[in-house]
Design a protein around this motif. Structure first.
Motif, PDB file in Angstrom:
ATOM      1  N   GLU A 315       0.836  -1.200   0.000  1.00 28.13           N
ATOM      2  CA  GLU A 315       0.000   0.000   0.000  1.00 28.13           C
ATOM      3  C   GLU A 315       0.875   1.255   0.000  1.00 28.13           C
ATOM      4  O   GLU A 315       0.611   2.220  -0.728  1.00 28.13           O
ATOM      5  CB  GLU A 315      -0.914  -0.013   1.236  1.00 28.13           C
ATOM      6  CG  GLU A 315      -1.917   1.114   1.219  1.00 28.13           C
ATOM      7  CD  GLU A 315      -2.939   1.015   2.358  1.00 28.13           C
ATOM      8  OE1 GLU A 315      -2.754   0.175   3.260  1.00 28.13           O
ATOM      9  OE2 GLU A 315      -3.902   1.786   2.327  1.00 28.13           O
ATOM     10  N   HIS A 316       1.935   1.208   0.782  1.00 27.67           N
ATOM     11  CA  HIS A 316       2.864   2.333   0.876  1.00 27.67           C
ATOM     12  C   HIS A 316       3.454   2.638  -0.510  1.00 27.67           C
ATOM     13  O   HIS A 316       3.461   3.794  -0.951  1.00 27.67           O
ATOM     14  CB  HIS A 316       3.961   1.953   1.872  1.00 27.67           C
ATOM     15  CG  HIS A 316       4.952   3.036   2.109  1.00 27.67           C
ATOM     16  ND1 HIS A 316       4.660   4.161   2.832  1.00 27.67           N
ATOM     17  CD2 HIS A 316       6.239   3.166   1.702  1.00 27.67           C
ATOM     18  CE1 HIS A 316       5.717   4.938   2.868  1.00 27.67           C
ATOM     19  NE2 HIS A 316       6.690   4.358   2.175  1.00 27.67           N
ATOM     20  N   GLN A 317       3.904   1.597  -1.202  1.00 30.65           N
ATOM     21  CA  GLN A 317       4.487   1.808  -2.542  1.00 30.65           C
ATOM     22  C   GLN A 317       3.434   2.302  -3.535  1.00 30.65           C
ATOM     23  O   GLN A 317       3.712   3.163  -4.369  1.00 30.65           O
ATOM     24  CB  GLN A 317       5.087   0.501  -3.071  1.00 30.65           C
ATOM     25  CG  GLN A 317       6.421   0.149  -2.437  1.00 30.65           C
ATOM     26  CD  GLN A 317       7.162  -0.910  -3.267  1.00 30.65           C
ATOM     27  OE1 GLN A 317       7.159  -0.892  -4.494  1.00 30.65           O
ATOM     28  NE2 GLN A 317       7.801  -1.843  -2.581  1.00 30.65           N
ATOM     29  N   LYS A 319       0.770   4.083  -2.854  1.00 32.87           N
ATOM     30  CA  LYS A 319       0.457   5.495  -2.527  1.00 32.87           C
ATOM     31  C   LYS A 319       1.551   6.410  -3.053  1.00 32.87           C
ATOM     32  O   LYS A 319       1.286   7.476  -3.605  1.00 32.87           O
ATOM     33  CB  LYS A 319       0.307   5.653  -1.014  1.00 32.87           C
ATOM     34  CG  LYS A 319      -0.989   5.069  -0.493  1.00 32.87           C
ATOM     35  CD  LYS A 319      -1.613   5.967   0.572  1.00 32.87           C
ATOM     36  CE  LYS A 319      -3.047   5.540   0.841  1.00 32.87           C
ATOM     37  NZ  LYS A 319      -3.176   4.797   2.098  1.00 32.87           N
ATOM     38  N   ASN A 320       2.813   6.000  -2.873  1.00 35.00           N
ATOM     39  CA  ASN A 320       3.946   6.811  -3.363  1.00 35.00           C
ATOM     40  C   ASN A 320       3.883   6.952  -4.875  1.00 35.00           C
ATOM     41  O   ASN A 320       4.178   8.016  -5.415  1.00 35.00           O
ATOM     42  CB  ASN A 320       5.277   6.158  -2.980  1.00 35.00           C
ATOM     43  CG  ASN A 320       5.665   6.536  -1.568  1.00 35.00           C
ATOM     44  OD1 ASN A 320       5.085   7.451  -0.982  1.00 35.00           O
ATOM     45  ND2 ASN A 320       6.615   5.819  -1.011  1.00 35.00           N
ATOM     46  N   ALA A 321       3.488   5.893  -5.552  1.00 34.75           N
ATOM     47  CA  ALA A 321       3.421   5.924  -7.023  1.00 34.75           C
ATOM     48  C   ALA A 321       2.323   6.882  -7.479  1.00 34.75           C
ATOM     49  O   ALA A 321       2.471   7.570  -8.490  1.00 34.75           O
ATOM     50  CB  ALA A 321       3.170   4.525  -7.563  1.00 34.75           C
ATOM     51  N   GLU A 322       1.226   6.931  -6.700  1.00 32.01           N
ATOM     52  CA  GLU A 322       0.104   7.827  -7.049  1.00 32.01           C
ATOM     53  C   GLU A 322       0.536   9.292  -6.993  1.00 32.01           C
ATOM     54  O   GLU A 322       0.098  10.119  -7.778  1.00 32.01           O
ATOM     55  CB  GLU A 322      -1.038   7.629  -6.050  1.00 32.01           C
ATOM     56  CG  GLU A 322      -2.066   6.618  -6.520  1.00 32.01           C
ATOM     57  CD  GLU A 322      -3.060   6.294  -5.405  1.00 32.01           C
ATOM     58  OE1 GLU A 322      -3.299   7.160  -4.536  1.00 32.01           O
ATOM     59  OE2 GLU A 322      -3.566   5.162  -5.414  1.00 32.01           O
ATOM     60  N   LYS A 323       1.438   9.600  -6.035  1.00 35.62           N
ATOM     61  CA  LYS A 323       1.880  10.985  -5.824  1.00 35.62           C
ATOM     62  C   LYS A 323       2.633  11.536  -7.031  1.00 35.62           C
ATOM     63  O   LYS A 323       2.619  12.710  -7.299  1.00 35.62           O
ATOM     64  CB  LYS A 323       2.802  11.045  -4.598  1.00 35.62           C
ATOM     65  CG  LYS A 323       2.051  11.057  -3.280  1.00 35.62           C
ATOM     66  CD  LYS A 323       3.031  11.311  -2.151  1.00 35.62           C
ATOM     67  CE  LYS A 323       2.539  10.656  -0.866  1.00 35.62           C
ATOM     68  NZ  LYS A 323       3.620  10.175  -0.021  1.00 35.62           N
ATOM     69  N   CYS A 324       3.372  10.646  -7.727  1.00 29.01           N
ATOM     70  CA  CYS A 324       4.228  11.150  -8.817  1.00 29.01           C
ATOM     71  C   CYS A 324       3.404  11.557 -10.041  1.00 29.01           C
ATOM     72  O   CYS A 324       2.396  10.999 -10.329  1.00 29.01           O
ATOM     73  CB  CYS A 324       5.215  10.076  -9.258  1.00 29.01           C
ATOM     74  SG  CYS A 324       5.994   9.243  -7.917  1.00 29.01           S
TER      75      CYS A 324
END
Ligand code: 5GP
Ligand code: MN
Ligand code: MN
Length: 324
Positions: A315-317, A319-324
């Motif tokens: 989930e953490h990865q 979410k980080n991918a969504e930010k970019c």
């Protein structure tokens, strides 16, 4: 084999091994190297060349020299040269790690991005489809026999999921083509060692799919099989090999997780990603390893806790991918 030519010529005792629970690439790379060395460097049989590997799956037993595999650990005189194939860390060698530790020189030929560099010499090519592809590059093409070509082809077929995973490159296909010219038989190898399932393997696959669940809005799919169910169907771990691939191709899924209970509250974790998530990072965090899109580890705890701990990282990865 130019890179290791001198080492091979000088060595009287050579050992070869691969990782525990050998898969198609591991089995084939070990057999391909064994055949290649016997045929091209040991015609007079003055060298001892030993192949140590856990028992291989039944469909792979047609490969030449599979009857030479030694699966019982014995006290051996140290090897002059020891090859550890398709394996990114010492512990993954199982009992054979003791041969590796005692050997005068250990050469690790591999393609796992998580490789720990445990050997005296490491040849790790992370963008190679398979260890068999790395070996093909090392071998002199003119010296590859039909037996060696069949093994190399089988390893590439298995690690690329029959040329469909993203690790399949133009080069992989060109090598596979050359191996066919050298005698590998695609229809036999693909059907009989990859797709063909026994009745019970199909039953277990069906059960694992039926019991799978979706998490995180369908981005994660999880399935598991208890020890009790494995005993009921009388299956061994290799009978479960295709389950994770079937889970991965579920529409909308980013990561597939398959948990096989090996002991009470002890799970063997297989993970596959469809691109966004680097599952090797999650596997390494929990003491395992693998590739960006295919990795695994062993975890202890309740089924619920294991799933929860894995999904936090995923989930953490995501979410980080969504930010970019
Ligand atoms: P599988 O899910 O097919 O068992 O493994 C996928 C990939 O992850 C393979 O390349 C395999 O070698 C690696 N892998 C699986 N389990 C482990 C583990 O426990 N430790 C390490 N280091 N690698 C693993
Ligand atoms: Mn492998
Ligand atoms: Mn491999």
């Amino acid at each position: 084999m130019k890179r290791f030519e001198e080492d091979i010529r000088k060595a009287n005792r050579i050992g070869i091994t691969g990782h525990v629970r050998p898969d198609g690439d591991c089995t084939s790379s070990c057999l391909a190297l064994y055949n290649y060395l016997q045929e091209n460097y040991n015609a007079d049989r003055t060298k001892t060349i030993d192949l140590h590997l856990e028992p291989i799956a039944e469909p792979f037993r047609f490969l030449t020299s599979s009857n030479c595999i030694q699966s019982d650990y014995k006290d051996e005189e140290p090897y002059d040269l020891f090859f550890a194939l398709d394996c990114g860390s010492l512990d993954r060698l199982g009992a054979a790690q003791y041969y590796a530790m005692q050997a005068k020189k250990t050469v690790n030929i591999d393609h796992h991005i998580s490789n720990t560099g445990f050997a005296s010499v490491t040849l790790m090519v992370s963008d190679s489809s398979s260890t068999c592809e790395v070996l093909y590059d090392l071998f002199d093409v003119d010296k590859i026999s039909k037996a060696t070509a069949e093994a190399l082809y089988l390893g590439i077929v298995h690690d690329t999921g029959v040329f469909k995973h993203s690790n399949t490159t133009e080069k992989t296909m060109a090598i596979a083509g050359k191996l066919i010219t050298l005698g590998a038989t695609p229809n036999k190898i693909i059907d009989e060692t990859f797709y063909q399932k026994t009745f019970v393997q199909n039953q277990v696959l069906g059960r694992c799919l039926l019991e799978s669940i979706l998490l995180l809005d369908g981005k994660i799919i999880v399935s598991s099989i208890s020890k009790r169910a494995q005993n009921f169907y009388n299956v061994v771990p290799s009978d479960l090999d295709g389950v994770i691939d079937q889970l991965r191709i579920t529409k909308g899924v980013e990561v597939a997780i398959f948990l096989r209970e090996d002991d009470v509250q002890e799970y063997k974790v297989s993970m596959r990603s469809n691109g966004i998530v680097d599952v090797s990072k999650i596997a390494v965090f929990f003491g395992g390893g693998g590739h960006i899109l295919a990795a695994g580890c062993s975890m202890k705890g309740s089924l619920h806790d294991v799933i929860n701990n894995l999904t936090i990282g995923i989930e953490h990865q995501l979410k980080n991918a969504e930010k970019c």
